[in-house]
Design a protein around this motif. Structure first.
Motif, PDB file in Angstrom:
ATOM      1  N   TYR A 243      -9.977   3.683   6.340  1.00 36.54           N
ATOM      2  CA  TYR A 243     -11.439   3.682   6.387  1.00 36.54           C
ATOM      3  C   TYR A 243     -11.982   2.289   6.712  1.00 36.54           C
ATOM      4  O   TYR A 243     -12.926   2.146   7.492  1.00 36.54           O
ATOM      5  N   ALA A 244     -11.364   1.279   6.127  1.00 34.53           N
ATOM      6  CA  ALA A 244     -11.815  -0.097   6.358  1.00 34.53           C
ATOM      7  C   ALA A 244     -11.517  -0.559   7.784  1.00 34.53           C
ATOM      8  O   ALA A 244     -12.172  -1.478   8.290  1.00 34.53           O
ATOM      9  N   ASN A 245     -10.538   0.074   8.425  1.00 33.46           N
ATOM     10  CA  ASN A 245     -10.125  -0.361   9.765  1.00 33.46           C
ATOM     11  C   ASN A 245     -10.341   0.724  10.819  1.00 33.46           C
ATOM     12  O   ASN A 245      -9.717   0.678  11.884  1.00 33.46           O
ATOM     13  N   ILE A 246     -11.224   1.688  10.539  1.00 38.06           N
ATOM     14  CA  ILE A 246     -11.404   2.822  11.440  1.00 38.06           C
ATOM     15  C   ILE A 246     -11.915   2.390  12.804  1.00 38.06           C
ATOM     16  O   ILE A 246     -11.514   2.948  13.842  1.00 38.06           O
TER      17      ILE A 246
ATOM     18  N   SER B 291      -5.793   5.746   2.678  1.00 34.69           N
ATOM     19  CA  SER B 291      -7.096   6.213   3.172  1.00 34.69           C
ATOM     20  C   SER B 291      -8.135   5.099   3.132  1.00 34.69           C
ATOM     21  O   SER B 291      -8.933   4.956   4.071  1.00 34.69           O
ATOM     22  N   LEU B 292      -8.129   4.315   2.062  1.00 38.59           N
ATOM     23  CA  LEU B 292      -9.064   3.182   1.968  1.00 38.59           C
ATOM     24  C   LEU B 292      -8.783   2.149   3.064  1.00 38.59           C
ATOM     25  O   LEU B 292      -9.704   1.602   3.668  1.00 38.59           O
TER      26      LEU B 292
ATOM     27  N   PHE C 233      -2.196  11.701   3.546  1.00 31.58           N
ATOM     28  CA  PHE C 233      -1.502  12.561   2.584  1.00 31.58           C
ATOM     29  C   PHE C 233      -0.256  13.188   3.200  1.00 31.58           C
ATOM     30  O   PHE C 233       0.792  13.259   2.558  1.00 31.58           O
ATOM     31  N   PHE C 234      -0.371  13.648   4.435  1.00 30.93           N
ATOM     32  CA  PHE C 234       0.765  14.306   5.090  1.00 30.93           C
ATOM     33  C   PHE C 234       1.943  13.343   5.227  1.00 30.93           C
ATOM     34  O   PHE C 234       3.094  13.707   4.958  1.00 30.93           O
ATOM     35  N   VAL C 235       1.665  12.113   5.639  1.00 29.33           N
ATOM     36  CA  VAL C 235       2.735  11.112   5.765  1.00 29.33           C
ATOM     37  C   VAL C 235       3.386  10.858   4.410  1.00 29.33           C
ATOM     38  O   VAL C 235       4.619  10.802   4.291  1.00 29.33           O
ATOM     39  N   VAL C 236       2.570  10.715   3.368  1.00 31.84           N
ATOM     40  CA  VAL C 236       3.096  10.402   2.042  1.00 31.84           C
ATOM     41  C   VAL C 236       3.921  11.559   1.486  1.00 31.84           C
ATOM     42  O   VAL C 236       5.036  11.363   0.992  1.00 31.84           O
TER      43      VAL C 236
ATOM     44  N   ILE D 165       0.820  -1.208   0.000  1.00 30.09           N
ATOM     45  CA  ILE D 165       0.000   0.000   0.000  1.00 30.09           C
ATOM     46  C   ILE D 165       0.854   1.259   0.000  1.00 30.09           C
ATOM     47  O   ILE D 165       0.544   2.234  -0.692  1.00 30.09           O
ATOM     48  N   PHE D 166       1.937   1.251   0.792  1.00 27.45           N
ATOM     49  CA  PHE D 166       2.692   2.500   0.897  1.00 27.45           C
ATOM     50  C   PHE D 166       4.096   2.433   0.297  1.00 27.45           C
ATOM     51  O   PHE D 166       4.313   2.971  -0.803  1.00 27.45           O
TER      52      PHE D 166
END
Length: 280
Positions: free
Chosen positions: A111-114, A107-108, A162-165, A70-71
């Motif tokens: 969201y899936a693990n919020i 983000s996805l 976004f900030f991390v990326v 993912i990242f």
């Protein structure tokens, strides 16, 4: 094919990956290491390293492999893609556009693990004695802190991703091409989207406040980062020689006075100059 070298490279990447789980912006170390060390060899070497890394992560926990893809891996993929198709693009614009795909993926995932994230935060705040002591000394109520923390995660997880990326890409480019830092430019056109969202909020015609508020924060910090670069350049012009001092001062000012640095970065972005190709 040197087996020991392949294993050492794979072990280094896995070590950097687990380090990035604690300090996410350090994920840039993985593509930096692969670009400067692993990919200098033949494709078979790089493929072998990637396969071993995948096997190590999936043997420990399949979720680790998903996070890796993912990242850090998506970050590296976007770097090579834009290095081929957008060499003449202004560096800060390139960093912003490269950040979009990893941000969406993260983000996805968030969201899936919020619910799990909120549960973990609830457990840490309410069950760890040391955390309770710190909050008590600061005069913070546990319930209040929990509510605020959960609201922050729920409402701004896209901006957080976004900030991390973007910070990771910032450090990646800063380490790969440090001598070009003063030449980095960002377009002023991102401010159009910023102003349109503010206008929509003023006249109550917003379509999705969650996404719009996150976009506002993303654009704000894009220009804060650019403002940090501007301050670095100003320090260089007045005669500060040591790079580490220029970076330290500019970043401290940027974090301490973010609204001012945002305005500075936004104003300087209106400077139109010839775009020079920066090779990596």
């Amino acid at each position: 094919m040197p087996i020991v070298s392949i294993l050492m490279s794979a072990a280094t990447i896995v070590l950097y990956f687990f380090l990035s789980l604690f300090l996410p912006f350090l994920a840039y170390l993985i593509p930096y290491y692969k670009i400067t060390r692993v990919n200098l060899y033949k494709k078979k070497y790089s493929l072998a390293v990637n396969i071993i890394v995948a096997l190590i992560l999936i043997s420990m926990n399949p979720g680790y492999l998903m996070l890796y893809l993912i990242f850090p891996y998506a970050m590296e993929f976007m770097f090579y893609l834009f290095n081929k198709i957008a060499k003449r693009m202004q560096v800060f614009n390139r960093i912003v556009l490269m950040s979009i795909v990893p941000t969406i993926l993260i983000s996805l995932y968030l969201y899936a693990n919020i619910d799990m994230i909120n549960y973990t935060m609830n457990y840490i705040i309410t069950n760890l004695p040391r955390m309770k002591d710190i909050m008590a000394q600061a005069g913070i109520e546990t319930a209040e802190a929990l509510q605020e923390s959960m609201a922050l995660v729920t409402n701004y997880y896209i901006f957080g991703a976004f900030f991390v990326v973007i910070v990771s890409y910032f450090f990646l480019f800063l380490n790969l091409i440090p001598s070009t830092y003063k030449l980095w430019k960002i377009s002023c056109y991102w401010l159009i989207l910023y102003m349109l969202i503010l206008w929509a909020h003023k006249y109550n015609i917003s379509s999705n406040l969650l996404i719009e508020n996150n976009i506002l924060e993303c654009i704000k910090w894009m220009y804060v980062l650019y403002g940090i670069k501007v301050i670095y350049s100003l320090l260089d012009r007045i005669g500060v020689k040591a790079n580490i001092i220029k970076h330290a001062i500019s970043m401290m000012i940027g974090l301490q006075y973010a609204p001012f640095v945002f305005i500075l970065g936004a104003l300087v972005s209106f400077e139109f100059i010839e775009v020079k190709e920066i090779k990596i």
